[in-house]
Enzyme design. Structure first.
Site, PDB file in Angstrom:
ATOM      1  N   ASP A 103       0.771  -1.395   0.100  1.00 45.07           N
ATOM      2  CA  ASP A 103       0.174   0.155   0.034  1.00 45.07           C
ATOM      3  C   ASP A 103       0.834   1.255   0.075  1.00 45.07           C
ATOM      4  O   ASP A 103       2.118   1.224   0.254  1.00 45.07           O
ATOM      5  CB  ASP A 103      -1.007   0.003   1.204  1.00 45.07           C
ATOM      6  CG  ASP A 103      -0.285  -0.464   2.590  1.00 45.07           C
ATOM      7  OD1 ASP A 103       1.108  -0.500   2.873  1.00 45.07           O
ATOM      8  OD2 ASP A 103      -1.029  -0.477   3.706  1.00 45.07           O
ATOM      9  N   HIS A 114      -7.429  -4.265  10.140  1.00 46.26           N
ATOM     10  CA  HIS A 114      -6.957  -4.244   8.892  1.00 46.26           C
ATOM     11  C   HIS A 114      -5.866  -4.778   8.475  1.00 46.26           C
ATOM     12  O   HIS A 114      -5.140  -5.087   9.303  1.00 46.26           O
ATOM     13  CB  HIS A 114      -7.160  -2.499   8.454  1.00 46.26           C
ATOM     14  CG  HIS A 114      -6.039  -1.864   9.017  1.00 46.26           C
ATOM     15  ND1 HIS A 114      -6.091  -0.588   9.752  1.00 46.26           N
ATOM     16  CD2 HIS A 114      -4.630  -2.013   8.577  1.00 46.26           C
ATOM     17  CE1 HIS A 114      -4.845  -0.210  10.050  1.00 46.26           C
ATOM     18  NE2 HIS A 114      -3.939  -0.963   9.224  1.00 46.26           N
ATOM     19  N   GLU A 150      -9.944  -1.814   5.277  1.00 45.15           N
ATOM     20  CA  GLU A 150     -10.506  -1.580   6.484  1.00 45.15           C
ATOM     21  C   GLU A 150     -11.786  -2.155   6.818  1.00 45.15           C
ATOM     22  O   GLU A 150     -12.478  -2.664   5.897  1.00 45.15           O
ATOM     23  CB  GLU A 150     -10.899   0.089   6.492  1.00 45.15           C
ATOM     24  CG  GLU A 150      -9.610   0.931   6.273  1.00 45.15           C
ATOM     25  CD  GLU A 150      -8.824   1.107   7.712  1.00 45.15           C
ATOM     26  OE1 GLU A 150      -8.921   0.497   8.310  1.00 45.15           O
ATOM     27  OE2 GLU A 150      -7.866   2.040   7.584  1.00 45.15           O
ATOM     28  N   ASN A 160      -7.496  -2.323  14.239  1.00 45.16           N
ATOM     29  CA  ASN A 160      -9.080  -2.862  13.911  1.00 45.16           C
ATOM     30  C   ASN A 160      -9.098  -4.018  13.038  1.00 45.16           C
ATOM     31  O   ASN A 160     -10.220  -4.382  12.409  1.00 45.16           O
ATOM     32  CB  ASN A 160      -9.760  -1.600  13.571  1.00 45.16           C
ATOM     33  CG  ASN A 160      -9.079  -1.170  12.065  1.00 45.16           C
ATOM     34  OD1 ASN A 160      -8.152  -1.721  11.926  1.00 45.16           O
ATOM     35  ND2 ASN A 160      -9.721  -0.132  11.438  1.00 45.16           N
TER      36      ASN A 160
HETATM   37  C1  GLP Z   1      -0.729   0.368   8.649  1.00 44.84           C
HETATM   38  C2  GLP Z   1      -0.300  -0.340   7.340  1.00 44.84           C
HETATM   39  C3  GLP Z   1      -0.387  -1.855   7.732  1.00 44.84           C
HETATM   40  C4  GLP Z   1      -0.047  -2.120   8.950  1.00 44.84           C
HETATM   41  C5  GLP Z   1      -0.615  -1.641  10.078  1.00 44.84           C
HETATM   42  C6  GLP Z   1       0.326  -1.823  11.476  1.00 44.84           C
HETATM   43  O1  GLP Z   1      -1.834   1.131   8.641  1.00 44.84           O
HETATM   44  N1  GLP Z   1      -1.209   0.125   6.208  1.00 44.84           N
HETATM   45  O2  GLP Z   1       0.065  -2.672   6.576  1.00 44.84           O
HETATM   46  O3  GLP Z   1       0.086  -3.563   8.999  1.00 44.84           O
HETATM   47  O4  GLP Z   1      -0.024  -0.163   9.746  1.00 44.84           O
HETATM   48  O5  GLP Z   1       1.209  -1.039  11.821  1.00 44.84           O
HETATM   49  P1  GLP Z   1       2.193  -1.350  12.920  1.00 44.84           P
HETATM   50  O6  GLP Z   1       3.019  -2.569  12.663  1.00 44.84           O
HETATM   51  O7  GLP Z   1       3.018  -0.096  13.149  1.00 44.84           O
HETATM   52  O8  GLP Z   1       1.351  -1.810  14.073  1.00 44.84           O
END
Ligand code: GLP
Length: 244
Positions: free
Chosen positions: A67, A136, A141, A134
């Site tokens: 992404d 995702h 989402e 959440n």
């Molecule tokens: C972002 C990314 C996700 C990732 C998530 C969790 O929103 N788009 O791909 O898995 O954050 O991030 P973290 O590892 O910092 O908790």
């Protein structure tokens, strides 16, 4: 789905890096799906270490990211392109031409089409995943419906909240993003999701304590993949009461 409880997040990262290194060493043209976020940072640090100790070359490796924020230039320090260059690409011998992160600051419709074409023409041997508080996955989402293909998404308020820690203020977090669809993610041959931290408890309960698959927790779709490994550290497993 296979679940591995590790003693800590560092061990989850070592084991994941070992799987990725194995693919890089054994495939003629390895293709890795990569992820950003705090959870992934140490995985990349492990891969950089393997490269520096001459055990791993990325010369033949291609990558496609999950992404990117719409609107952020590649040199913006919160863009996912910047993250990837900083944590991995600039520290190993990968050819940047073989790395793909959607371009945030160009015409979104044209870029989305390019992203969809890239995914269609580039099957992935492996996909690295984190999970949002959440539930995702990438930027898929929670919603009444999910999308199979890459698309542009309105980032959920909870995610803007969760990611605000990286920006000067919550208002600076982009409101939209390019994301691989759930179908794209599930097409990778092997998936590894790493979970650590109390803020992931809710999502991991839905993943590990029930067999439900629901669009309200996009991560639950991973249960349908035949070769998906979940690395959860002991502290989080204890917190949600998961015994393995
Ligand atoms: C972002 C990314 C996700 C990732 C998530 C969790 O929103 N788009 O791909 O898995 O954050 O991030 P973290 O590892 O910092 O908790």
């Amino acid at each position: 789905m296979k679940v591995i409880i590790t003693k800590n997040h560092a061990e989850s990262c070592q084991k994941t890096a070992a799987i990725m290194a194995d693919i890089i060493n054994n495939q003629t043209k390895p293709v890795l799906g990569l992820a950003t976020g705090g959870t992934a940072e140490q995985v990349y640090a492990e891969l950089v270490q393997l490269h520096q100790s001459k055990k791993l070359s990325f010369k033949n490796t291609a990558t496609v990211n999950l992404d990117e924020y719409v609107g952020l230039a590649p040199d913006h320090d919160q863009s996912y392109r910047y993250f990837m260059n900083f944590h991995l690409f600039n520290k190993v011998d990968i050819d940047l031409k073989n790395t793909y992160v959607p371009l945030g600051n160009t015409d979104p419709i044209t870029e989305l089409k390019a992203f969809q074409e890239k995914l269609a023409s580039t099957p992935r041997h492996f996909q690295l995943l984190g999970v949002g508080p959440n539930g995702h996955i990438a930027f898929n989402e929670p919603s009444a419906t999910l999308h199979a293909d890459a698309h542009i998404v309105n980032i959920a308020d909870a995610t803007i909240e969760a990611n605000a820690r990286y920006f000067a203020s919550k208002n600076d977090v982009p409101k939209t993003a390019f994301t691989q669809g759930m179908g794209d993610i599930l097409k990778a041959e092997c998936l590894a999701l790493l979970a650590t931290g109390a803020n992931k408890a809710d999502a991991m309960k839905k993943m590990l304590l029930s067999d439900e698959v629901t669009t309200e927790y996009p991560c639950t779709f991973l249960k349908t993949h035949p070769n998906c490994i979940i690395f959860i550290d002991q502290a989080l497993a204890d917190l949600i009461g998961y015994k393995g």
